[in-house]
Design an enzyme around this catalytic site. Structure first.
Site, PDB file in Angstrom:
ATOM      1  N   HIS A  12      44.734  60.782-113.959  1.00  0.00           N
ATOM      2  CA  HIS A  12      45.644  59.872-114.545  1.00  0.00           C
ATOM      3  C   HIS A  12      47.370  60.601-114.340  1.00  0.00           C
ATOM      4  CE1 HIS A  12      45.681  62.530-118.490  1.00  0.00           C
ATOM      5  NE2 HIS A  12      46.682  62.183-118.141  1.00  0.00           N
ATOM      6  N   SER A  54      48.433  67.499-119.790  1.00  0.00           N
ATOM      7  CA  SER A  54      47.391  66.788-118.822  1.00  0.00           C
ATOM      8  C   SER A  54      47.328  67.614-117.455  1.00  0.00           C
ATOM      9  CB  SER A  54      47.797  65.390-118.614  1.00  0.00           C
ATOM     10  OG  SER A  54      47.623  64.473-119.899  1.00  0.00           O
ATOM     11  N   ASP A  75      38.144  61.363-114.981  1.00  0.00           N
ATOM     12  CA  ASP A  75      39.682  61.485-115.082  1.00  0.00           C
ATOM     13  C   ASP A  75      39.742  63.042-114.395  1.00  0.00           C
ATOM     14  OD1 ASP A  75      42.347  61.285-115.532  1.00  0.00           O
ATOM     15  OD2 ASP A  75      42.277  62.027-117.742  1.00  0.00           O
TER      16      ASP A  75
END
Length: 317
Positions: free
Chosen positions: A60, A169, A90
């Site tokens: 992402h 992230s 992911d």
């Protein structure tokens, strides 16, 4: 009374020593990522995976971009290309141009215990080289992911109270020895961060991304929930948990094989099935089109069925 000045040479306490040592080890190996795609900008972090420029991040984070820029702790910036991305885990792999960064050491999340110290390194809110610490709050969490119409549950997600913010992230979650045991993926709330585990399954995914730029998965068509095995059967099989079939997808390989809603899946390919990941570990490219024996408990009787998984596509659910 004037307090005594602190002796700058005073040794750190054990906790501070561990966190500062991990920070010193990992910070040079975690880069800030910046993406510009279709007029939108995004940012995140990435962890050096090999010494020849490969870095691991979240799918992402890169989104649909094919390139971007990474900036390392020493201020060096370079462009990168996206090698492969897998939204269903992911995870994404990128390769920085012209760099020979020392790679981080990968650990094994399967060895973690609740309450264990962990350290997060990333670039939250554009603040490069940020370090936070906390504990493993829980193990075995699930995180739904989607790629088109295909939905998968990432199993064994690590929950931590180490502070995570946007930009973390793709960054590293490490144990007290500086080994990366997770890739930070989401902030679910204050004091509630989630990380994709580094284990044998994710290493297979990373290997596929490096080799093929994508992950081919087999599709069975089952929705299951882990449940305790009935006491009598537990004594016979030595198995404490199995998977209860909550739904069988219409037209799926599982339906064609005769698996029914309410069946208790005990084994697949001769191996005990105790959690959803037990099946997902089998659902890689080599399983496509090959007979897969599944043993279920149905109405008190053991039933063997043979399914032939197909390749997962964006149309599969």
């Amino acid at each position: 009374m004037v307090p005594e000045p602190i002796d700058s040479q005073e040794p750190l306490d054990a906790y501070s020593t561990v966190v500062s040592t991990v920070a010193r080890e990992l910070t040079p190996r975690v880069a800030a990522v910046r993406i510009r795609h279709r007029g939108r900008e995004g940012s995140g972090s990435a962890v050096a995976f090999t010494g020849d420029g490969y870095l691991l991040t979240n799918a992402h984070v890169v989104g649909g971009a094919r390139s971007g820029q990474v900036t390392f702790a020493d201020g060096t910036a370079t462009s990168f290309t996206v090698v492969g991305s897998d939204r269903l885990s992911d995870l994404a792999l990128v390769r920085a141009d012209g760099t020979t960064l020392e790679p981080a050491t990968l650990g094994d999340s399967d060895t973690l215990v609740v309450g264990q110290l962990v350290v997060a390194v990333g670039n939250p809110l554009g603040l490069a080289g940020s370090v936070t610490a906390g504990v493993v709050s829980a193990l075995g969490r699930s995180l739904p992911t989607r790629d088109g119409d295909a939905v998968q549950i990432i199993e064994d997600i690590i929950q931590t109270d180490a502070a995570l913010n946007p930009g973390n992230s793709g960054g590293a979650l490490a144990d007290s020895r500086g080994r990366v045991i997770g890739i930070n993926t989401a902030v679910a709330g204050v004091g509630l961060g989630l990380a994709v585990p580094i284990n044998t399954t994710t290493l297979r995914i990373i290997g596929a991304l490096m080799r093929d730029g994508r992950v081919r998965r087999a599709y069975l068509g089952l929705v299951t929930n882990p449940v305790p095995v009935p006491a009598g059967l537990r004594e016979r099989t030595g198995q404490d948990q199995a998977l209860r079939v909550a739904e069988v997808m219409q037209g799926s390989p599982a339906e064609r094989a005769g698996v029914r809603r309410g069946d208790l899946v005990l084994t697949a390919a001769g191996r005990p099935v105790t959690v959803a990941q037990s099946l997902q570990r089998l659902m890689f490219a080599e399983a496509i089109g090959r007979p897969l024996q599944i043993t279920v408990l149905r109405n008190g009787a053991m039933v063997d069925v043979i399914a032939e998984p197909t390749e997962l596509s964006n149309q599969a659910r």
